[in-house]
Design a protein around this motif. Structure first.
Motif, PDB file in Angstrom:
ATOM      1  N   VAL A   4       0.922  -1.311   0.024  1.00  0.00           N
ATOM      2  CA  VAL A   4      -0.214  -0.011  -0.368  1.00  0.00           C
ATOM      3  C   VAL A   4       0.385   1.888  -0.067  1.00  0.00           C
ATOM      4  N   ASN A   5       0.068   2.234  -0.071  1.00  0.00           N
ATOM      5  CA  ASN A   5       0.940   3.965  -0.408  1.00  0.00           C
ATOM      6  C   ASN A   5       1.128   3.641   1.569  1.00  0.00           C
ATOM      7  N   TYR A   6       2.491   4.284   1.177  1.00  0.00           N
ATOM      8  CA  TYR A   6       2.851   4.813   2.403  1.00  0.00           C
ATOM      9  C   TYR A   6       3.751   6.623   2.406  1.00  0.00           C
ATOM     10  N   ILE A   7       3.137   6.974   3.687  1.00  0.00           N
ATOM     11  CA  ILE A   7       3.127   8.433   3.401  1.00  0.00           C
ATOM     12  C   ILE A   7       4.210   8.346   4.813  1.00  0.00           C
ATOM     13  N   PRO A   8       5.627   8.822   5.137  1.00  0.00           N
ATOM     14  CA  PRO A   8       6.797   8.501   5.489  1.00  0.00           C
ATOM     15  C   PRO A   8       6.339   9.185   7.715  1.00  0.00           C
ATOM     16  N   PHE A   9       5.469  10.666   6.688  1.00  0.00           N
ATOM     17  CA  PHE A   9       5.646  11.234   8.111  1.00  0.00           C
ATOM     18  C   PHE A   9       5.093  12.263   8.079  1.00  0.00           C
TER      19      PHE A   9
END
Length: 145
Positions: free
Chosen positions: A93-98
């Protein structure tokens, strides 16, 4: 979800959210667990269950990572940040780091408590989330998950 929510709270209300038949679900939970010193296994297990359940409905998932303050110790902080990556990779899945990239620790973008974003900070967060979900929107438009 409400302020100060945890992964356990989010998991307990997930069926309610899924009744709306969303196309995309952004999972941005876990920091309150971490701030409470919750076991990393519990946090990751709850996130894992949420993502699996969401994907079972056909919805796409975006995982949003968080970071803990330095007083939580380097080992716990590093493992905490890593668990989001592990779940995102497991389920592809897409991941937004912070979530608070560019906002955290900036007094001009936070309330006087130094932890919670003000209106300007929320505008930056909204852009961060938008940038993270845009590829998912485009894939769904092409009929991909």
């Amino acid at each position: 979800f409400p302020s100060h929510d945890t992964t356990a709270g989010g998991l307990s209300r997930l069926n309610w959210v899924l009744r709306a038949h969303p196309d995309i679900v952004v999972v941005a939970l876990g920091v309150n667990d971490g701030l409470r010193g919750t076991s990393l296994w519990t946090i990751q297990n709850n996130l894992d269950k949420m993502v699996a359940k969401i994907q079972d409905t056909g919805a796409s998932v975006v995982i949003v990572g968080m970071q803990l303050p330095t007083n939580y110790g380097q080992s716990y902080r590093k493992q905490f940040s890593r668990l989001y990556i592990v779940v995102a990779q497991k389920y592809v899945v897409n991941y937004i780091p912070f979530l608070l990239e560019g906002v955290a620790l900036n007094p001009d973008l936070n309330l006087s408590d130094g932890l919670h974003p003000n209106a300007k900070g929320h505008q930056i967060i909204a852009q961060t989330v938008y940038n993270g979900i845009l590829p998912v929107i485009k894939r769904r438009e092409l009929g991909q998950r």
